[in-house]
Design a protein around this motif. Structure first.
Motif, PDB file in Angstrom:
ATOM      1  N   HIS A   1       0.870  -1.136  -0.111  1.00 29.75           N
ATOM      2  CA  HIS A   1      -0.096   0.200   0.089  1.00 29.75           C
ATOM      3  C   HIS A   1       0.914   1.180  -0.043  1.00 29.75           C
ATOM      4  CE1 HIS A   1      -3.821   2.096   0.812  1.00 29.75           C
ATOM      5  NE2 HIS A   1      -3.242   2.956   1.754  1.00 29.75           N
TER       6      HIS A   1
ATOM      7  N   THR B   1      -5.899  -2.281  -1.987  1.00 28.38           N
ATOM      8  CA  THR B   1      -5.288  -2.621  -0.656  1.00 28.38           C
ATOM      9  C   THR B   1      -5.840  -1.791   0.443  1.00 28.38           C
ATOM     10  OG1 THR B   1      -3.628  -0.815  -1.543  1.00 28.38           O
ATOM     11  CG2 THR B   1      -2.925  -2.939  -1.920  1.00 28.38           C
ATOM     12  N   SER B   2      -6.303  -0.410   0.182  1.00 24.69           N
ATOM     13  CA  SER B   2      -7.192   0.190   1.186  1.00 24.69           C
ATOM     14  C   SER B   2      -8.243  -0.561   1.708  1.00 24.69           C
ATOM     15  CB  SER B   2      -7.827   1.262   0.779  1.00 24.69           C
ATOM     16  OG  SER B   2      -6.578   2.092   0.368  1.00 24.69           O
TER      17      SER B   2
ATOM     18  N   THR C   1      -8.766  -2.330   5.532  1.00 24.82           N
ATOM     19  CA  THR C   1      -9.817  -2.222   6.378  1.00 24.82           C
ATOM     20  C   THR C   1     -10.441  -3.589   6.821  1.00 24.82           C
ATOM     21  OG1 THR C   1     -10.306  -0.239   4.834  1.00 24.82           O
ATOM     22  CG2 THR C   1     -12.177  -1.071   6.354  1.00 24.82           C
TER      23      THR C   1
END
Length: 118
Positions: free
Chosen positions: A9, A63-64, A68
């Motif tokens: 990320h 990737t976020s 999460t």
């Protein structure tokens, strides 16, 4: 696994910043950059940097979302409020430690300062 996704990320974020900064300014924002003819053409041709920007942006969003989901699974079933309620110091009948425990040791006291887990 979470560390691997986090490193990917961060690398994607740095690459995305670099790619965006390398692109030529075509907008009329703030009246700088670009050149004439921007409003006359309907749609500008996609460049390799533009396509790479989209690929990096989509990977960054993926990737976020993955980070999460990993964070949500790690903390599933408990919230901060629940942890505060379950803490031993928050139960009824508990009192604060005596003031002598909070003071520094006296000058003649040579006992080692070992933390207690009570």
């Amino acid at each position: 696994m979470e560390n691997v996704v986090l490193i990917i990320h961060l690398l994607l974020a740095l690459a995305l910043i670099g790619i965006v900064l390398m692109q030529r300014s075509e907008g009329g924002g703030l009246g700088i950059g670009g050149g004439g003819g921007g409003a006359a053409t309907g749609r500008s041709a996609s460049t390799a940097l533009g396509k790479l920007t989209w690929v990096l942006a989509i990977a960054f969003i993926c990737t976020s979302i993955a980070l999460t989901i990993m964070a949500a699974q790690k903390s599933a079933g408990s919230s901060v409020v629940d942890r505060l309620r379950d803490a031993p110091a928050a139960q009824e009948g508990d009192t604060a430690p005596p003031a002598s425990d909070l003071l520094p040791p006296s000058e003649g006291d040579d006992t080692p300062l070992v933390p207690r887990a009570d």
